[in-house]
Structure formats: C-alpha cells, structure tokens
Design a protein around this motif. Structure first.
Motif, PDB file in Angstrom:
ATOM      1  N   LYS A 399      42.211  33.471  39.802  1.00 41.25           N
ATOM      2  CA  LYS A 399      43.008  34.603  39.344  1.00 41.25           C
ATOM      3  C   LYS A 399      44.493  34.253  39.370  1.00 41.25           C
ATOM      4  CE  LYS A 399      39.856  37.987  41.453  1.00 41.25           C
ATOM      5  NZ  LYS A 399      39.789  39.157  42.368  1.00 41.25           N
ATOM      6  N   GLY A 402      48.531  38.866  41.510  1.00 39.43           N
ATOM      7  CA  GLY A 402      49.080  40.139  41.058  1.00 39.43           C
ATOM      8  C   GLY A 402      48.415  40.618  39.781  1.00 39.43           C
ATOM      9  N   LEU A 403      48.541  39.845  38.696  1.00 41.15           N
ATOM     10  CA  LEU A 403      47.996  40.282  37.418  1.00 41.15           C
ATOM     11  C   LEU A 403      46.468  40.274  37.421  1.00 41.15           C
ATOM     12  CD1 LEU A 403      50.438  38.393  35.002  1.00 41.15           C
ATOM     13  CD2 LEU A 403      50.547  40.784  35.757  1.00 41.15           C
ATOM     14  N   ILE A 406      44.611  43.663  38.458  1.00 41.61           N
ATOM     15  CA  ILE A 406      44.750  44.902  37.702  1.00 41.61           C
ATOM     16  C   ILE A 406      43.421  45.215  37.022  1.00 41.61           C
ATOM     17  CG2 ILE A 406      45.986  46.052  35.823  1.00 41.61           C
ATOM     18  CD1 ILE A 406      48.340  44.206  36.386  1.00 41.61           C
ATOM     19  N   GLY A 410      43.274  42.946  34.055  1.00 44.15           N
ATOM     20  CA  GLY A 410      43.221  41.755  34.889  1.00 44.15           C
ATOM     21  C   GLY A 410      42.165  40.752  34.462  1.00 44.15           C
ATOM     22  N   PHE A 413      43.420  37.580  32.983  1.00 41.78           N
ATOM     23  CA  PHE A 413      44.087  36.618  33.865  1.00 41.78           C
ATOM     24  C   PHE A 413      43.115  36.060  34.919  1.00 41.78           C
ATOM     25  CE2 PHE A 413      47.134  39.731  32.356  1.00 41.78           C
ATOM     26  CZ  PHE A 413      48.140  38.929  31.844  1.00 41.78           C
TER      27      PHE A 413
END
Length: 465
Positions: A399, A402-403, A406, A410, A413
């Motif tokens: 991953k 942070g992104l 989501i 997400g 990413f």
C-alpha cells in the motif's frame, strides 16, 4: 462295680517305607495293638515312645491306650519306599525344570504348576510314569507355544532360512514355507530338534515362488501466481551533486555573489499488475518388478547428487540418490496371501535450502515425500500406500502510506499478490504370484517386444521422413 470309658481319638496317618523305621511319641502309653502285624511291627520304648517298623507293603491300624483311659487310632501306610525319599528323587529327576511343585497330600504325591516348553512337559510325564502313587496336574503354559515359535523363527533367520516360518495353530506348531535343497531341509529339522519341541513339518523343497509387483506413482502439481493492483515507486534511488561558488567584490562594503547548482539522477519502479499465471505438472512412474518370495527388489528413476563429506583429516564424496525410489520385499504363503514390506519415496533437489561451504561449493537440499509400511493382501489386490495432499497459500499486500487506507479510492494505491502451490501424491501397489508361463508375464514380454519393434521402425530410414 465301676465301669471305665475309653475316649477315642484319631491320631492321623503314619507313612513309611518297607524296611524303614519311625519313632512315634505318645505320652502315657499303657498298651498297644496292631491290626496286621505282617505289615507293621510295633514295639514300645518306655512309656512315651513307639517304634514302628515297616514289614510289608500295605495299610493297617494301630491302637494305643493311654494311662488316662484315652484311646488313639493311627492309620499306618507302608510303601515299598519312603515318600520323602520319593519326593527327593523326583526333584532330582526334574532337574532345572521351572514352574513345577512337588508335594504330598495324605499318602499320595502330586505335581502341579505349569511347564514352559513341550520338552519339560514330556520329561514330567516320563518321571511320573516311574512311580505308581505319583500323579501330575502340570499343564503347559498358554504362551509357551508362542515363545517356542518365536525362538524357532529367530534361529531360522540366523541360519539363513528366510522362507521358513513357525506358526502356532491351536496347540501345535507348524513349519511352513519352502527351502531350496534337501540340505536346508535337514538344517531346519536339526534346529527344531535342538530347541526340543515337537512340530509338524510342512516345508516344501523346490524353487521359490515368483511375485510380480506392479507399482504406480501418481503425483499432480498445480501452481498459481496472481497479481492485482498498482505498485507505486515508494523508494527512489540515485546520485545528487551540489556546487557552491562565492565571488568576493574588490570594493569594500559590497555584498559577495554566490551560486548553487544541484544535479542528480534518480530511478524508481512502477508496476501495474493484472495477471493470473497457472502451471500444471504430472509425474507418473509405472515400474514392474519381479522377485522371488521373501527377497527384496529395488527401483530408482532419477539420479544421484554428489555430497562432499569433509572432516579435519579426510575428504570424501557421497552420492545421494533422488527421484522415484521403491524398495519392496513380498512374501507369499500357501493360501495365496502376500505380505509386502514397502518403502516408497519421491524426492527432488531443492536449491532454496542449499548450504554454501567456505570454498564456494553449494550443497543442495531435498524435497521428499516418503511412505513405509507392511501390509498383507491376497493375490491381485491393490494396496493404496499414500494419498498425501499438500496445499500452500501465501498472500501479500503493498500500500501507499495514507492513500492506501482510504475506502474505495484506496484500491488505486494497493497491490495484491497471491501464490498457491498444490501437490498430491498417490502410490498403488498390486502384487501377484506368477510363474514364467503365466499370462501376465507373457503379456508384459509381448508388450515390450512390440514397443521395441515400433521404436526400431521409427529410427530407420524412411522415404516419407
């Protein structure tokens, strides 16, 4: 007139042999009487003792009156020999026979207990037959026959008679199997006599029976590697340069000039994965082995890897076999049952667990599936040795910090990797009792000949090649 009353009392039995003497102590003897003086002669020794002499074999009664008015009755048994001497002789004749007790009850001698071998039981019967008044209640121990059979089998194996087997059926021991010659038959008989056991000999002299073992190794493999998502370049690597130039003005009170330039080269990887990779494999080996009953047959389809053996004073190389390895030892009995000792192994070189030595040499590891068993089946029945199924699964998720956490968005990413390995191994063994003229052997020979002719035609010159 005053009447006297005699109180009667039983004094018990008195046993002695012909020509032997025994002293009996009775306090206050007044007078004695013997029923049959020809069997026993009784004499008084003072007022307290009687001397009894055995004159002839038989039984009689001795009455003793005491001064107190009491009368005592004794039963005198005269044998040809003293019972104590008989017991001593029996114990000497039995020698080191264990588990047997000799005792006297009344005027009889009894033997009781357990005999651990048939030879001991026969010896006890012969000893008891020497004495008319001795009876035996000795029985053979329940496990005696099994112990004798085990000793016989151990002696046969040590003497090289691998196809001779001693089995207990009821209360009888049978010798079953086959020997190759009359000399081996005599050897088996001598071993049986040395142990001292009566057996029923069912051995057959002749060629050993041949057993055909048809074996099938079936291994199925499936490997899948799946990749889904986008793997972003989170690690950047490269070179950076910084240059600073300072120029000083000739006139005081003015500021100097500086310049800085940075040049660099960086690289990173960007992976976009939407792929599914599947791989399939099958291993099939069908060895057919023919061997004599009781002998071992081996089969190897693979190779050997050299393994160095290094010590402080020596250096050697040992070759480790790998591949499809089979070892079996079938033994057939007279009823068509086949007992088979089987060791089956499927191995392959595994470089992932290799060991590297100081000189740079690498010693590989091995991935092994092995089974070892001992089973009994009838002629033509199939043995399933192993049905081993192995399934390995792995999952990894990459991953963007942070992104990637989501919801929904997400997923753009993230990158997922799935690895799966499945392996299944089954081994089948079918033993058959055969001879050179059997249909199964003829069909195998004809099949090999037809394949040879077909291969010969394929390698020769042909106008349509």
């Amino acid at each position: 007139m005053i009447a006297t009353v005699s109180l009667a009392q039983d004094g018990g039995p008195v046993s002695l042999g012909v020509g032997t003497q025994k002293v009996l102590t009775v306090p206050g003897i007044q007078r004695v009487a013997v029923g049959d003086p020809a069997i026993a002669d009784v004499r008084t020794i003072g007022n307290n003792q009687l001397l009894i002499i055995g004159s002839a074999e038989g039984k009689t009664t001795l009455l003793v009156w005491k001064t107190s008015g009491q009368r005592i009755s004794y039963l005198i048994s005269v044998r040809k020999q003293d019972p104590n001497e008989i017991i001593s002789e029996i114990k000497k004749l039995l020698g080191d026979v264990e588990g047997v007790n000799v005792r006297m009850v009344g005027d009889r001698i009894y033997l009781d207990g357990q005999a651990y071998t048939q030879a001991d039981a026969d010896r006890i019967e012969q000893v008891v037959g020497l004495y008319t008044n001795v009876k035996s209640f000795v029985k053979i121990a329940p496990n005696a026959k099994k112990l004798v059979a085990q000793n016989l089998n151990a002696a046969f194996q040590k003497a090289g008679l691998k196809n001779v087997q001693a089995n207990v059926v009821g209360s009888t021991i049978f010798l079953e199997g086959s020997v190759e010659s009359q000399q081996d038959l005599q050897k088996a008989e001598l071993i049986t006599k040395a142990i001292g056991e009566k057996v029923e000999n069912l051995l057959v002299v002749g060629i050993k029976r041949m057993i055909l073992s048809e074996v099938q190794f079936v291994e199925i493999r499936r490997q899948s590697t799946d990749r889904f998502g986008i793997k972003y370049p989170l690690d950047i690597s490269g070179n950076a340069q910084v240059r600073v130039n300072i120029t000083k003005d000739l006139f005081p009170g003015t500021f100097g000039q500086g310049a800085m330039a940075a040049t660099g080269l960086g690289n990173a990887q960007l992976n976009v994965g939407f792929q599914m990779n599947d791989g399939y494999g099958r291993l099939l080996a069908q060895p057919k082995l023919v061997c004599a009953s009781g002998e071992q047959a081996e089969f190897l389809a693979g190779g050997e890897v050299p393994i160095p053996l290094i010590t402080n004073n020596s250096f050697a190389v040992e070759f480790k076999p790998y591949g499809v390895i089979l070892k079996l030892r079938p033994t057939a009995d007279r009823n068509g049952n086949i007992q088979t000792e089987i060791t089956a192994e499927v191995s392959e070189v595994d470089l992932s667990v290799a060991v590297t030595l100081g000189g740079g040499a690498s010693i590989p590891g091995f991935r092994v599936r092995k089974v070892k068993t001992n089973v009994t089946v009838r002629h033509g029945e199939t043995i399933v040795l192993s049905g081993v199924f192995a399934h390995d699964e792995q999952k990894s998720v990459s991953k963007v910090p942070g992104l990637g956490h989501i919801p929904i968005i997400g997923e753009l990413f993230k990158n997922r990797a799935f690895d799966s390995n499945k392996r299944e191994l089954v081994v089948f063994v079918t033993p058959r009792i055969v001879n050179p003229d059997s249909d199964k052997i003829r069909s195998i020979i004809d099949d090999v000949k037809s394949r040879y002719k077909q291969a010969r035609g394929e390698v020769t010159f042909g106008i349509f090649d």
